[in-house]
Design a protein around this motif. Structure first.
Motif, short mmCIF file in Angstrom:
data_model
loop_
_atom_site.label_atom_id
_atom_site.label_comp_id
_atom_site.label_asym_id
_atom_site.label_seq_id
_atom_site.Cartn_x
_atom_site.Cartn_y
_atom_site.Cartn_z
N SER A 186 0.81 -1.23 0.00
CA SER A 186 0.00 0.00 0.00
C SER A 186 0.84 1.27 0.00
N TYR A 187 2.16 1.14 -0.11
CA TYR A 187 3.02 2.32 -0.03
C TYR A 187 2.64 3.37 -1.07
N ASN A 188 2.55 2.97 -2.30
CA ASN A 188 2.27 3.94 -3.37
C ASN A 188 0.89 4.56 -3.21
N ASP A 189 -0.10 3.74 -2.86
CA ASP A 189 -1.46 4.27 -2.66
C ASP A 189 -1.48 5.30 -1.54
N TRP A 190 -0.75 5.03 -0.47
CA TRP A 190 -0.71 5.97 0.65
C TRP A 190 -0.10 7.30 0.24
N LEU A 191 0.96 7.26 -0.54
CA LEU A 191 1.64 8.49 -0.93
C LEU A 191 0.85 9.31 -1.93
N THR A 192 -0.01 8.67 -2.69
CA THR A 192 -0.69 9.38 -3.78
C THR A 192 -2.17 9.66 -3.51
N CYS A 193 -2.75 9.04 -2.49
CA CYS A 193 -4.18 9.26 -2.25
C CYS A 193 -4.43 10.64 -1.66
#
Length: 215
Positions: A186-193
């Motif tokens: 979920s790293y990318n989702d967290w940074l971009t949401c």
């Protein structure tokens, strides 16, 4: 609540785990509040249309968030952790929350005190599989009256009264807390949401995927 962690300094592991280039520079491995540490974020210039701007970057800043809205920072204020239940309406953390300024704090381990013996016994928490920990956080950028730019960050925390591991830590009679440890997928989702989705990620990390070692 976490006031001590070991930063991840192994360059190859850092870059493989978090997708950001770790710049050469001095920063502490044994991290305490107000120290300069490394956090991973989506670059503020990401949407400017410059193809040279990476998707994620490793930035250096103060562990202890200073709001961009503050005039004179209160250096005695503890801002290294942010209660997720109140961060959105807090003066200190509200600007970063509303702007969706999410970050990840890479760590080899975090530390919490074990009070079950009646004394505070430092305890080291790691991932059971030996991989780095990615703690969910917020970052902000403050400009001093003299024009100095100060980057800073904080770790988000949640209630841990019912967590099968963290419920045994901190003093008796006090609320149990834990930092938000993100699943690596979920790293990318967290940074971009955006800010509207922030609470979707504020979940307890499974107790059986963590290991605790008394120091």
């Amino acid at each position: 609540m976490c006031s001590h962690y070991l930063a991840l300094k192994e360059r190859e592991l850092f870059e493989r785990s978090f997708g950001a280039r770790l710049a050469t520079g001095a920063f502490k491995e044994d991290m305490w509040p107000k120290y300069e540490g490394v956090f991973v974020r989506r670059p503020p210039e990401h949407d400017a249309g410059d193809e040279a701007v990476p998707d994620v970057e490793a930035a250096t800043g103060r562990w202890g968030l200073i709001s961009a809205l503050t005039r004179t920072p209160n250096t005695k204020l503890s801002t290294f952790n942010a209660r997720s239940e109140t961060a959105a309406t807090s003066f200190t953390f509200g600007n970063a929350w509303r702007r969706g300024q999410h970050c990840i704090i890479p760590a080899e381990a975090i530390f919490e005190p074990d009070w079950r013996s009646g004394k505070a016994v430092p305890t080291k928490f790691t991932r059971a599989d030996g991989k780095p920990i990615g703690v969910a956080g917020l970052w902000d950028r403050w400009r001093s009256p003299e024009g100095e730019i100060v980057e800073s960050y904080t770790m988000l925390t949640i209630n841990a009264d019912d967590h099968q591991l963290f419920r045994d830590y901190h003093q008796a009679g006090k609320e149990k807390r834990m930092v938000v440890i993100l699943p690596e997928g979920s790293y990318n989702d967290w940074l971009t949401c955006g800010a509207a989705r922030t609470r979707e990620f504020l979940n307890p990390y499974p107790h059986d995927m963590l290991a605790a070692t008394s120091m």
